[in-house]
Structure formats: structure tokens, C-alpha cells
Design an enzyme around this catalytic site. Structure first.
Site, PDB file in Angstrom:
ATOM      1  N   GLN A 237       0.836  -1.208   0.000  1.00  0.00           N
ATOM      2  CA  GLN A 237       0.000   0.000   0.000  1.00  0.00           C
ATOM      3  C   GLN A 237       0.873   1.261   0.000  1.00  0.00           C
ATOM      4  O   GLN A 237       0.400   2.334  -0.335  1.00  0.00           O
ATOM      5  CB  GLN A 237      -0.946   0.001   1.207  1.00  0.00           C
ATOM      6  CG  GLN A 237      -2.049  -1.045   1.101  1.00  0.00           C
ATOM      7  CD  GLN A 237      -3.027  -1.029   2.264  1.00  0.00           C
ATOM      8  OE1 GLN A 237      -3.237  -2.045   2.889  1.00  0.00           O
ATOM      9  NE2 GLN A 237      -3.630   0.115   2.567  1.00  0.00           N
ATOM     10  N   CYS A 385     -10.001   2.115   7.862  1.00  0.00           N
ATOM     11  CA  CYS A 385     -10.186   3.081   8.941  1.00  0.00           C
ATOM     12  C   CYS A 385      -8.939   3.939   9.022  1.00  0.00           C
ATOM     13  O   CYS A 385      -7.876   3.537   8.587  1.00  0.00           O
ATOM     14  CB  CYS A 385     -10.391   2.293  10.236  1.00  0.00           C
ATOM     15  SG  CYS A 385      -9.824   3.061  11.738  1.00  0.00           S
TER      16      CYS A 385
END
Ligand code: CDP
Length: 806
Positions: A237, A385
Site C-alpha cells: 500500500q 479506517c
């Protein structure tokens, strides 16, 4: 103007810029099976690596015997901690300032921990060899319950930290204690509680779960001994951070490391951290001189790489009799597992948990978080989140409902009464954040009107009466949630990862014919960046989105950025894109002025080019300007049309939303049926409404999974019970409810295009909404709080506890 001249509307539509429901361009390859994921990449001579893992949760390793495995034809190497020691790679730093064993160094601290890395010609041989490796263990006492972790007689879980009374985040109170983090005004908060007319207190647990992306974590490392260069393809990521960390650990110069994150099949926080598999694949490639691939299986993914949550939050609210909140006090016991490998910005050991005051105007608040070790897998990642915001939202949204119940007030009315008002923005929260913008009353009212809230409450009342009369065994719950997210980490003064400041970047290059290649430091894992980033550029530069190619994930070509997680892409990389485009536009204006033989100040922007003010017939399109930029630039101006921007945001963005869930619960079976779920989101300026809707659908589905059943559970001996999709709830289309979506638009005042993030909002708001619905259903029977996850078994048990079963 003749009939062929496009209208302004046609010119605008042709761009497919911001606000357009542009179809996802990446889906052309994904839907035809032409995506290129790590496991699709096959390099000549490639070997496969896999781990011997511990069957025990806590044990000393007395002996590892790999003789038989090494003798198996096709096995190339077996690597243990002893082999990594000379390289100083048997332990690695975690993102949270702790250290973690890459391969168990004489001790295993959680089940399935990595013990040895076997490298062979193919996966089948690797797996056979793993079975041949003998490991002799001496079992140790196990702790899985964080509430037992700091007992005086608790076994020492981290002997490597013996005698260390201070950790990365301050003093340690006990040998299994990691940190205590406090924030807020304690004396003032305690005083508010002393003065309070009404108080509530509840221990609200957010269970351990896992991001479980469909594609597991994987890496393919290839070391070129001649050039001294390392290429790593991986499910990253944050590819640039991986390159920097790989360079610091391996001492290979950063420019000789090429990190490439190809297509990624979902991340949700799972692919932020650095894992033993990455390091072992790299070491194995250096040792063997051949490419080495490591691909997790599902069980390994669920049981070893990065869990989420495991927060046990004791929440207290002080209020007046009329329902005005006067203080908030929260203590969190945070179970971080065997190593503190939380993926949070360095100075935030509990992430942004201090957004726990939520959408409400608390005059004072105090938060204390204790992190502890247990014999569970490390992690603590932000599963869809922004760094513990989901935990914070769950805590405050459950607590507000409990307060409403105690006061006998409607939970929506209680929220309305305590919302931060529109005129209070920018709003300084009691726990230190500056909320950028919001109109909570407007959003809540729209949501309530749309779902017919008062009518639903009247129906619920009638159903409760019928239940009491014994006419039905079904009870009805209405979940109300109003959440405020904090996304876009972050201002570099506040946020860094291992000292790397959290900005982001964009590089835009317009070719002579007016098409564009643009590269960013962000990295899509399915969020549709190739589609939406082109839309921002299209609007800013007047070039059709179809003529713009977006590239992410290759550290050789993309500008340095901190990657994609915590819904930071739009707030940070999205801003960098707009700013880079504006640099180009400034130069384009100079070129247009030269071409039109007027002053720059006599020009104005008009959809896809510049025109002369008051003389719109005299104009130059961006395509014409691009040609001139290369072939006939103004004298003294360098040719070309490109720009780079590194954007360090002045603040986070604060998206928010009002969610409602209507649920019918059968008290005899514990089955909860979702009748309606309505989600109103405000993410500021909307780049692509269709992608936003997709993000909300995905986030709500994950919220539904978490609230209604998804759990990584352990038995007392540390056996992980939720490590396959047989046990770990991953909803299919059959179980997933129908989603109703809606929106309001309150732009962020500090973001160049007014956009806030959205990808994680539905998870942040969705989980408390489902849980509040279950709790609301049982509230009239005297229940205050039922812990998640709300699977049928636990709901049935709750009904039994309340005496509803004969
Ligand atoms: O960081 P991540 O990409 O996961 O999250 P995000 O910034 O919330 O963006 C998710 C997707 O929604 C991206 O494709 C964004 O461009 C899109 N989005 C949008 O269209 N409008 C917004 N205001 C926010 C996000």
C-alpha cells in the site's frame, strides 16, 4: 458559431471531469481477467519460499532440524534466525517503535509465528519440505486475555525487553506493558463528573478482526548480483516507504532498489506493514541469486499478518438532566499481540483515538490508553479506517445511545442537542483536533426525514407492546449513528512513519499532442484512482479524462509518496494533483498570452483553454497550448509542460455522516434481518459520485461483516479459531443487505478542490450503526449493552440472559 461548434455543456461533458459518474477505466482489465497481480508475475528461474510456522502460541524452541528437508530434491535453502543473525536481519523494527522477530529467535510468541523459511523449485516441494522439518518446543504459559496481561504473576511475554522500563512511547508499568498514552484535561474532566447530574459508564469492546483482502500478502524479490540491484514486486500500500525501509535494513543504496506494487486485490490496511515474508524473500534472493516468490495462503493471512481492533474501551459520559453532555472520560486497554506492530503515525501510539469526542461539543474530555502484549498475532492496523477512528466512533456512538437510554431520550434527539453547530467550525475539540467543516444538523435532519424516522419509532413502540403481549417473538431495532472521521494524514508536523513525513505527491506531464501521463505517490488497491485522478486533472487542465493515463506503484517512476491507507489519497495526493495541475496552468497561461499576443492578465480560463476577456472568439485550447509549449514556446521560456507537487496538508479533513439501520431480531433464533440501511455521507466535493457509491457499498459490507460476525478468536491456549473462511465471516451477496445512499456537500475549506476522503467512512459509521440497532432492539427489555460481534449465537445468548427463553 456554426452548428458543429460544441456548446459549453458539450465541452464540459467531453472532459468527464469532477462530478461525472465516469465508469472505472481499470475495470476493463479487471473484469476480463487481465489485471496483473504479484502472483501473475513469473521471472526466469524463479523459486518459491514458504514458512515453517509454530503450532504453539508460546513456547521455547529447543531444536530445529532441517536435515531431511534439505535432502529433498528441489529444495534450495532453509533459512532460520541463526542464518539471519550475521546479517542483523533476525529482528526488524516495527512501525510502532518496537522490534519483531523476523524468524523466531529461540521463542515463539503467537500461533503460526514464522520459524524457518524454506526455498524450493516450486510451491509443492516447499510444502513437502516444511513437513520434513522437525521443531522441538518447550511450551510456556499463554496469555490471550489482555485483562490478565498485567497481572503481577503474568508470565514474561517479551524476554528480549527484560529490564526495559521505557519503551518507544514512554514508561512501561509492567513487563507486558507497552505504553500508556493520555490526552486531555484530567482535572477538569474529573470535576465535570463530580458536578454531573447524570453519568453513564460502560465497557465497550471492539473485538479482534482482520482486513482479509481477497488477494493475500505477497512479494517477489529478484536480486541482480552483477548490478547490485534489488527489484521487489509486492502487495504494498506504500511502495516508497517499503523501498526506504528495505534500503535502511539491507544497506543496499535506495537508488538500487526498485519497488513495484502492481495491481493489488484489496488492502484495507493489511498491506501497509513490513512482514517476515518480504524480508525472507529478499534475503533468499540475495543468497540464491535467483528470484524468490512468497505468497501467503488464506490461513496465514488471517492468523499472522496484521489483525485489527482488539480495543476494550471503558467509556463514561457526564451530562445534565436535559441531556447536554458536559464531559467524556475514556480508558482503553489495547491488545497489541506479541509485538507492537501497529501501523500508526509515529507519535500516535493509539492512532487518532482522540477523535473519540465524535460529533459532539464536549467541553472537556480525557483519554488514557494502555497497550499490552499477549500471545496473539501482531498488527493493530487500521482496517478500512484512519488509525483507530473506527474504534473511537464505535465507542462514542454506543456511549451516546447508552446515555439516551438512561435519560429516556430519543437517541437522534440527544445527538441533535449535542452536535457541534455549523457556526462553530473550524472547531477545536477537547482532545486536540481542529475539525475543518461540517453541517451536522442539516445532514441528520435530511437523513431522519428521508427514512421517516418518527414513523419508524412509532412502529417500534407498537411492536414492543405486541411483544410484551406475547403476540410476536420478533423485536425491532433502529440503529442511529452520526460519525465524524478524521482522514488525510497528515500535516507532517503531526504525522510521520519511522521519521518519513506524511506528505504526498503528483507529477503531471502533458505530451505535445495534449495527452497526459500522471504519476502519484498513492497506490490504489481497488479504489479507482486511475479513474478519479484523471477526473481532477481533466477539470483542472481541460484535457478529457480519456486522454490521461494514471500510473502508481513504481518507485522508479512515481514521485515519493506515503501511499494509500486511512482515506488519505484524496485529501493528500488528490490535493497534490490539483496543485501540480495549477502549476502547469500558470505556465500554459503564459504560452497562451504569447500565442494570442495579449497580456496574461487579459486572459480567463474557460473549460478547456484560455480566452481573451471580453473577446471569447480569441482563444487557445489546452491542446493547442501543449503543442506550442514544445514547439514554439515564448522566447526565454523553457520548452515542455509538466509539473511536480509535493503536498503537505495544513490539516486533516473531517468527513461525516448520518447512518440509520432498521433491523428485526428473532429472539428465539438470534437471527437479525436488516430491513433497511440508509447511509448519508458528506465527503466535501465529490469527484466521482459512482465511485463514492461503490466505496460506501464496500465499506458498509465490511461494517456489516464486522458488526454481525467477523472475528479472530482464540481459545485459552492461544489457538486461533477464526483462521479460514469457514469460520471467519465474509459476507456474500446472499447475506449482504441492500444499501440506500445519500449525501450532503460541505467542502473542506483548506483542500484545493474542497474534497475530503470517503473510502473508510462507511466502515467507521456502519459498525456502530449495526451494533446500535441490535442494542436498540433489546433496550426496552432492560439491556444496556451487548458486545459485538452480533452473530445469531451471541444474540440468542443475550436473549437468554434477559430471560426471554422459556
Ligand atoms: O485513500 P483511499 O483511496 O482509500 O480513499 P479516498 O481518498 O476516500 O478515495 C477513495 C475513492 O473515492 C477514490 O477513487 C477517490 O477519488 C474517490 N473519492 C471521490 O470521488 N470524491 C471524494 N470526495 C473522495 C473520494
Amino acid at each position: 458559431m456554426n452548428d458543429m461548434t460544441p456548446t459549453r455543456e458539450q465541452r464540459e461533458a467531453r472532459l468527464e471531469g469532477m462530478g461525472c459518474k465516469r465508469k472505472r477505466v481499470e475495470d476493463i482489465r479487471f473484469t476480463q481477467g487481465k489485471g496483473q497481480y504479484v502472483d501473475d508475475i513469473k521471472l526466469p528461474g524463479m523459486l518459491h519460499g514458504d514458512f515453517v510456522r509454530s503450532q504453539y502460541a508460546h513456547a521455547r524452541i529447543k531444536r530445529i532440524d532441517a536435515t531431511k528437508a534439505k535432502a529433498l530434491p528441489g529444495v534450495v535453502a532453509v533459512i532460520t534466525a541463526e542464518d539471519l543473525k550475521p546479517l542483523g536481519l533476525h529482528w526488524m523494527p516495527t512501525l510502532a517503535g518496537d522490534v519483531q522477530a523476523v524468524l523466531a529467535d529461540g521463542l515463539v510468541s503467537f500461533q503460526n509465528q514464522e520459524i524457518a523459511f524454506v526455498v524450493a523449485e516450486n510451491r509443492y516441494i516447499t510444502d513437502d519440505a516444511i513437513q520434513l522439518i522437525e521443531v522441538e518446543y518447550e511450551e510456556q504459559p499463554v496469555i490471550v486475555d489482555p485483562f490478565r496481561s498485567m497481572a503481577p504473576d503474568a508470565p514474561v511475554l517479551r524476554p528480549d525487553l527484560a529490564g526495559k522500563t521505557v519503551g518507544a512511547h514512554g514508561p512501561r508499568k509492567h513487563h507486558n506493558h507497552i505504553f500508556e498514552w493520555t490526552i486531555g484535561d484530567k482535572p477538569a474532566t474529573d470535576e465535570a463528573f463530580r458536578q454531573a447530574e447524570v453519568t453513564i459508564k460502560e465497557m465497550i469492546s471492539y473485538h479482534r478482526t482482520h482486513p482479509s483482502p481477497l488477494e493475500t500478502c505477497q512479494a517477489l524479490a529478484s536480486f541482480d548480483k552483477i548490478k547490485g540491484e534489488l527489484t521487489v514486486y509486492g502487495t504494498f500500500q506504500a511502495p516508497h516507504v517499503i523501498r526506504t525501509v528495505a534500503s535502511l535494513l539491507s544497506k543496499i543504496p535506495e537508488h538500487k532498489i526498485h519497488v513495484i506494487a502492481p495491481d493489488i486485490g484489496g488492502g484495507f490496511g493489511n498491506k501497509v506493514g513490513a512482514y517476515a515474508g518480504y524480508i525472507c524473500a529478499i534475503v533468499a534472493s540475495i543468497v540464491t541469486g535467483l528470484p524468490v516468490k512468497w505468497v501467503e495462503d488464506r490461513m496465514e493471512n488471517l492468523s499472522t499478518t496484521s489483525f485489527a481492533r482488539d480495543y476494550h474501551m471503558t467509556a463514561e459520559i457526564a451530562a445534565t438532566k436535559e441531556g447536554k453532555v458536559t464531559g467524556l472520560r475514556v480508558h482503553v486497554l489495547a491488545d497489541h499481540g506479541a509485538f507492537d506492530a501497529c501501523a500508526d503515525p509515529s507519535k500516535w501510539p493509539a492512532g487518532f483515538m482522540n477523535i473519540v469526542t465524535g460529533s459532539y461539543d464536549f467541553p472537556v474530555a480525557h483519554l488514557a490508553v494502555d497497550g499490552v502484549y499477549t500471545n496473539k498475532a501482531p498488527g493493530g492496523v487500521a482496517y478500512r479506517c484512519s488509525f483507530r477512528v473506527t474504534e473511537a466512533a464505535y465507542c462514542i456512538e454506543r456511549a451516546m445511545d447508552i446515555l439516551a437510554q438512561k435519560l429516556g431520550m430519543d437517541p437522534a434527539d440527544l445527538r441533535m442537542k449535542n452536535f457541534i453547530r455549523r457556526e462553530q467550525f473550524p472547531y477545536q475539540s477537547a482532545l486536540g483536533w481542529e475539525y475543518d467543516s461540517g453541517d451536522y444538523h442539516l445532514a441528520m435532519q435530511k437523513a431522519m426525514d428521508t427514512i421517516g424516522y418518527r414513523e419508524l419509532r412509532a412502529e417500534q413502540k407498537a411492536r414492543q407492546e405486541a411483544f410484551k403481549r406475547g403476540e410476536t417473538r420478533e423485536i425491532m431495532g433502529i440503529g442511529v449513528t452520526f460519525f465524524t472521521e478524521i482522514v488525510g494524514a497528515g500535516p507532517s508536523k503531526n504525522c510521520d512513519i519511522l521519521g518519513v513525513a506524511m506528505f504526498d505527491s503528483a507529477e503531471i506531464r502533458i505530451h505535445p499532442t495534449g495527452s497526459i501521463i500522471a504519476r502519484m505517490g498513492s497506490k490504489s488497491q481497488g479504489q479507482g484512482h486511475e479513474t478519479t485522478w484523471a477526473q481532477i486533472i481533466a477539470t483542472e487542465l481541460g484535457i478529457p479524462a480519456d486522454d490521461i493515463m494514471i500510473e502508481e506503484g513504481n518507485t522508479d517512476t512515481a514521485p515519493y509518496g506515503l501511499g494509500t491507507y486511512g482515506s488519505r489519497s484524496t485529501p493528500v495526493a488528490g490535493a497534490a494533483i490539483a496543485m501540480a495541475a495549477r502549476k502547469i496552468k500558470n505556465k500554459a497561461q503564459m504560452i497562451a498570452a504569447h500565442l494570442l499576443e495579449v497580456s496574461e492578465y487579459d486572459l480567463e480560463w474557460d473549460i478547456d483553454g484560455f480566452r481573451v476577456k471580453g473577446n471569447p472568439e480569441r482563444a487557445k485550447t489546452m491542446k493547442e497550448i501543449a503543442w506550442a509549449a514544445y514547439n514554439s514556446p515564448p522566447p526565454g521560456l523553457e520548452p515542455g509542460l509538466e509539473a511536480v507537487n509535493y503536498y503537505d496538508p495544513p490539516n486533516m479533513t473531517y468527513p461525516f455522516g448520518a447512518y440509520f439501520c432498521v433491523m428485526d431480531v428473532d429472539v428465539d433464533t438470534g437471527v437479525a434481518k436488516i430491513r433497511r440501511f440508509y447511509a448519508l455521507d458528506d465527503c466535501g466535493t465529490r469527484i466521482n459520485p459512482m465511485i463514492i457509491e461503490g466505496q460506501v457499498h464496500g465499506g458498509l459490507t465490511e461494517a456489516f461483516a464486522i458488526a454481525m460476525g467477523q472475528e479472530i478468536k482464540y481459545d485459552e491456549t492461544g489457538n486461533v479459531l477464526g483462521a479460514s473462511f469457514m469460520d471467519f465471516f465474509l459476507p456474500t451477496a446472499v447475506e449482504t443487505p441492500r444499501w440506500e445512499t445519500d449525501f450532503t456537500v460541505t467542502p473542506s475549506p483548506h483542500h484545493p478542490i474542497g474534497a475530503k476522503g470517503v473510502g473508510e467512512s462507511p466502515n467507521v459509521g456502519g459498525v456502530p450503526c449495526f451494533s446500535n440497532a441490535v442494542n436498540d432492539a433489546f433496550g426496552f427489555l432492560g439491556s444496556t449493552h451487548i458486545q459485538m460481534p452480533h452473530d445469531a449465537w451471541r444474540i440468542w445468548e443475550a436473549a437468554k440472559r434477559l430471560g426471554l427463553h422459556a
